[in-house]
Design a protein around this motif. Sequence first.
Motif, PDB file in Angstrom:
ATOM      1  N   VAL A  34       0.864  -1.184   0.000  1.00 27.69           N
ATOM      2  CA  VAL A  34       0.000   0.000   0.000  1.00 27.69           C
ATOM      3  C   VAL A  34       0.898   1.231   0.000  1.00 27.69           C
ATOM      4  O   VAL A  34       1.874   1.304   0.747  1.00 27.69           O
ATOM      5  CB  VAL A  34      -0.935   0.004   1.233  1.00 27.69           C
ATOM      6  N   GLY A  35       0.586   2.164  -0.859  1.00 28.95           N
ATOM      7  CA  GLY A  35       1.380   3.382  -0.983  1.00 28.95           C
ATOM      8  C   GLY A  35       2.367   3.341  -2.139  1.00 28.95           C
ATOM      9  O   GLY A  35       2.871   4.374  -2.563  1.00 28.95           O
ATOM     10  N   ASP A  36       2.667   2.166  -2.664  1.00 34.39           N
ATOM     11  CA  ASP A  36       3.561   2.020  -3.814  1.00 34.39           C
ATOM     12  C   ASP A  36       2.809   2.475  -5.062  1.00 34.39           C
ATOM     13  O   ASP A  36       1.672   2.069  -5.297  1.00 34.39           O
ATOM     14  CB  ASP A  36       3.985   0.556  -3.942  1.00 34.39           C
ATOM     15  N   LYS A  37       3.432   3.328  -5.846  1.00 35.35           N
ATOM     16  CA  LYS A  37       2.780   3.862  -7.031  1.00 35.35           C
ATOM     17  C   LYS A  37       2.433   2.757  -8.036  1.00 35.35           C
ATOM     18  O   LYS A  37       1.461   2.869  -8.775  1.00 35.35           O
ATOM     19  CB  LYS A  37       3.651   4.927  -7.689  1.00 35.35           C
ATOM     20  N   ARG A  38       3.197   1.672  -8.032  1.00 35.98           N
ATOM     21  CA  ARG A  38       2.879   0.549  -8.926  1.00 35.98           C
ATOM     22  C   ARG A  38       1.601  -0.156  -8.479  1.00 35.98           C
ATOM     23  O   ARG A  38       0.844  -0.644  -9.306  1.00 35.98           O
ATOM     24  CB  ARG A  38       4.056  -0.427  -8.987  1.00 35.98           C
ATOM     25  N   ARG A  39       1.336  -0.179  -7.162  1.00 33.13           N
ATOM     26  CA  ARG A  39       0.067  -0.738  -6.680  1.00 33.13           C
ATOM     27  C   ARG A  39      -1.083   0.145  -7.155  1.00 33.13           C
ATOM     28  O   ARG A  39      -2.107  -0.343  -7.626  1.00 33.13           O
ATOM     29  CB  ARG A  39       0.076  -0.842  -5.158  1.00 33.13           C
ATOM     30  N   ALA A  40      -0.899   1.459  -7.017  1.00 38.12           N
ATOM     31  CA  ALA A  40      -1.923   2.398  -7.475  1.00 38.12           C
ATOM     32  C   ALA A  40      -2.193   2.208  -8.971  1.00 38.12           C
ATOM     33  O   ALA A  40      -3.345   2.194  -9.407  1.00 38.12           O
ATOM     34  CB  ALA A  40      -1.496   3.836  -7.188  1.00 38.12           C
ATOM     35  N   ALA A  41      -1.134   2.030  -9.758  1.00 43.32           N
ATOM     36  CA  ALA A  41      -1.302   1.837 -11.201  1.00 43.32           C
ATOM     37  C   ALA A  41      -2.055   0.540 -11.500  1.00 43.32           C
ATOM     38  O   ALA A  41      -2.895   0.506 -12.398  1.00 43.32           O
ATOM     39  CB  ALA A  41       0.052   1.837 -11.896  1.00 43.32           C
ATOM     40  N   SER A  53      -5.516   0.434 -13.442  1.00 45.60           N
ATOM     41  CA  SER A  53      -5.665  -0.400 -14.625  1.00 45.60           C
ATOM     42  C   SER A  53      -6.894  -1.301 -14.510  1.00 45.60           C
ATOM     43  O   SER A  53      -7.666  -1.435 -15.468  1.00 45.60           O
ATOM     44  CB  SER A  53      -4.405  -1.251 -14.825  1.00 45.60           C
ATOM     45  N   ILE A  54      -7.093  -1.902 -13.358  1.00 46.92           N
ATOM     46  CA  ILE A  54      -8.277  -2.733 -13.121  1.00 46.92           C
ATOM     47  C   ILE A  54      -9.538  -1.878 -13.221  1.00 46.92           C
ATOM     48  O   ILE A  54     -10.523  -2.269 -13.841  1.00 46.92           O
ATOM     49  CB  ILE A  54      -8.181  -3.440 -11.753  1.00 46.92           C
ATOM     50  N   TYR A  55      -9.494  -0.706 -12.597  1.00 45.25           N
ATOM     51  CA  TYR A  55     -10.630   0.215 -12.635  1.00 45.25           C
ATOM     52  C   TYR A  55     -11.006   0.543 -14.086  1.00 45.25           C
ATOM     53  O   TYR A  55     -12.171   0.453 -14.482  1.00 45.25           O
ATOM     54  CB  TYR A  55     -10.281   1.488 -11.865  1.00 45.25           C
ATOM     55  N   MET A  56     -10.002   0.897 -14.876  1.00 44.96           N
ATOM     56  CA  MET A  56     -10.254   1.270 -16.267  1.00 44.96           C
ATOM     57  C   MET A  56     -10.839   0.089 -17.046  1.00 44.96           C
ATOM     58  O   MET A  56     -11.813   0.246 -17.788  1.00 44.96           O
ATOM     59  CB  MET A  56      -8.965   1.761 -16.925  1.00 44.96           C
ATOM     60  N   GLY A  57     -10.268  -1.069 -16.874  1.00 45.95           N
ATOM     61  CA  GLY A  57     -10.753  -2.242 -17.593  1.00 45.95           C
ATOM     62  C   GLY A  57     -12.168  -2.624 -17.227  1.00 45.95           C
ATOM     63  O   GLY A  57     -13.015  -2.843 -18.102  1.00 45.95           O
ATOM     64  N   PHE A  58     -12.450  -2.695 -15.935  1.00 50.86           N
ATOM     65  CA  PHE A  58     -13.788  -3.100 -15.487  1.00 50.86           C
ATOM     66  C   PHE A  58     -14.845  -2.060 -15.845  1.00 50.86           C
ATOM     67  O   PHE A  58     -15.934  -2.416 -16.279  1.00 50.86           O
ATOM     68  CB  PHE A  58     -13.810  -3.339 -13.975  1.00 50.86           C
TER      69      PHE A  58
END
Length: 142
Positions: free
Chosen positions: A30-37, A41-46
Amino acid sequence: MLGVTQLTVKKQSTAWNNLVMNADPSKYHVGDKRRAAAIVSIYMGFTNNGGLNYFLTYSFDLDTHEVLASLEALGAKIAAAEFRTVLDMIGDPLDASTQDARWDQLEDLWTDELDDFDILTEAANQDLLNALTKHVEEYVEY
């Protein structure tokens, strides 16, 4: 032999594919920018495939506060504002849960009025694309 520009484009293309095809927030803290990405990405796809209700239903393992924070961390301001509107209309935070628990929660909280917001607007989609593209340019090691 590939020139420097071609090599950079090839690396970015590979990084993009790796991000969107293998988006797994659990690989990062949590807090890692790669986690946010990965979350974005999941948000955009779904949301592109089924709308916001679909995203909320099938991303039951994600806390909506972290989703919003991830959108903001990557600079997807339009998408974040639209998501915040839906969360405000729902009224209750959606914590990470089981699929059955999330389904039951949305069954109680999702109203007919929210159906009007159950889309990813073109502006939000472009915003997400820009944010993820910028992120991939910074993190080509995916």
